[in-house]
Design an enzyme around this catalytic site. Sequence first.
Site, PDB file in Angstrom:
ATOM      1  N   HIS A  37       2.468   4.202   5.532  1.00  0.00           N
ATOM      2  CA  HIS A  37       2.814   3.593   6.830  1.00  0.00           C
ATOM      3  C   HIS A  37       1.899   4.116   7.939  1.00  0.00           C
ATOM      4  O   HIS A  37       1.520   3.376   8.839  1.00  0.00           O
ATOM      5  CB  HIS A  37       4.287   3.829   7.173  1.00  0.00           C
ATOM      6  CG  HIS A  37       5.220   3.288   6.120  1.00  0.00           C
ATOM      7  ND1 HIS A  37       6.530   3.672   6.013  1.00  0.00           N
ATOM      8  CD2 HIS A  37       5.008   2.395   5.115  1.00  0.00           C
ATOM      9  CE1 HIS A  37       7.089   3.038   4.993  1.00  0.00           C
ATOM     10  NE2 HIS A  37       6.187   2.263   4.421  1.00  0.00           N
ATOM     11  N   HIS A  70       3.129  -1.146  -4.463  1.00  0.00           N
ATOM     12  CA  HIS A  70       2.031  -0.174  -4.365  1.00  0.00           C
ATOM     13  C   HIS A  70       1.150  -0.142  -5.621  1.00  0.00           C
ATOM     14  O   HIS A  70      -0.059  -0.011  -5.540  1.00  0.00           O
ATOM     15  CB  HIS A  70       2.578   1.225  -4.109  1.00  0.00           C
ATOM     16  CG  HIS A  70       3.249   1.361  -2.776  1.00  0.00           C
ATOM     17  ND1 HIS A  70       2.601   1.097  -1.592  1.00  0.00           N
ATOM     18  CD2 HIS A  70       4.509   1.717  -2.444  1.00  0.00           C
ATOM     19  CE1 HIS A  70       3.441   1.294  -0.586  1.00  0.00           C
ATOM     20  NE2 HIS A  70       4.601   1.665  -1.077  1.00  0.00           N
TER      21      HIS A  70
HETATM   22 ZN   LIG Z   1       6.479   0.905   2.864  1.00  0.00          ZN
END
Ligand SMILES: [Zn+2]
Length: 311
Positions: A78, A261
């Site tokens: 983030h 991811h």
């Molecule tokens: Zn995230």
Amino acid sequence: MVENQKTLARAGEIEGVGLHSGRRAWLRLTPSGPDSGIVFARRDCGGFEIPAIHRYLKGTSFATTLARGDMVVSTVEHLLSALQGLGIDNARIEVDGPEVPIMDGSALPFVDLIRAAGVRSLGARRRYLTVRRPISLKDGEREILAVPANDFQITYAIDFPHPAIGYQAVTASISEGAYVASIAPARTFCMLRDVQAMRQAGLALGGSLENALVIGEDGVMNASLRYADECVRHKVLDLVGDLALLGAPLRAHVIATKGGHRLHAALIGKLLASQGSWSLGTSEELLPAAHLAQFAHLSEKLVRSRVALTA
Ligand SMILES: [Zn+2]
């Protein structure tokens, strides 16, 4: 117009909790010089440095973890997303433990931190990584594709078998304005049953309704959503952060369906290994329109209806 590299004007710090450890986590962003990239430094371990590049990617389960030797820093995505979204090429990030604070589960607190520190232009050209030939990957129903473009766009679709989420799809040009208004505030999300399993495994000890959207059997447990399609917007946020590990700002249209991811990292690995599919150049070095036209049909693939996000 020729674009130069950017760093921060001043240092800035922020404090919160680590998502997995549940312990206090602190970080300090500091300016750095041209071509130094984004580098983490473990202040609790003599300033040991871990550059934020794909080579040091260690794990992608639940969060993105970087490691160099035995030293790790996790939940970096983030913060990297905010740096990428605001066009910061070079910065040193001091941390005092193995986790970046989760804050509210979005990139907004990091955007505010960067904006408060200010942005400074450096006397060196920015070099973009431009995708010249399409790269794609498929893993069952999960699919990701990078199509040549002269700017950075993301199209993302998710389809969760839960009435609170369902099918969501968005497309966005990742300009600073669109990023800050439409992507950075979107919080991470998880299923209540997964939280219970993670807690039993000693993970997500810092997780709460303060830093994630939690989806229970009856729907979203938080008081309110920031966007009706907050979940897919967070996927875009994560992808922007993971793509920062390329080590250079990207020019491509990345289209993902049901990704995460692991799929993002696999695309980066395949792209970097496919020399000849990309090149590095300054902002003025654009692909000719006739070259882009060959691949235009691919941009319509994978994702059916989608909402365009703007500033
Ligand atoms: Zn995230």
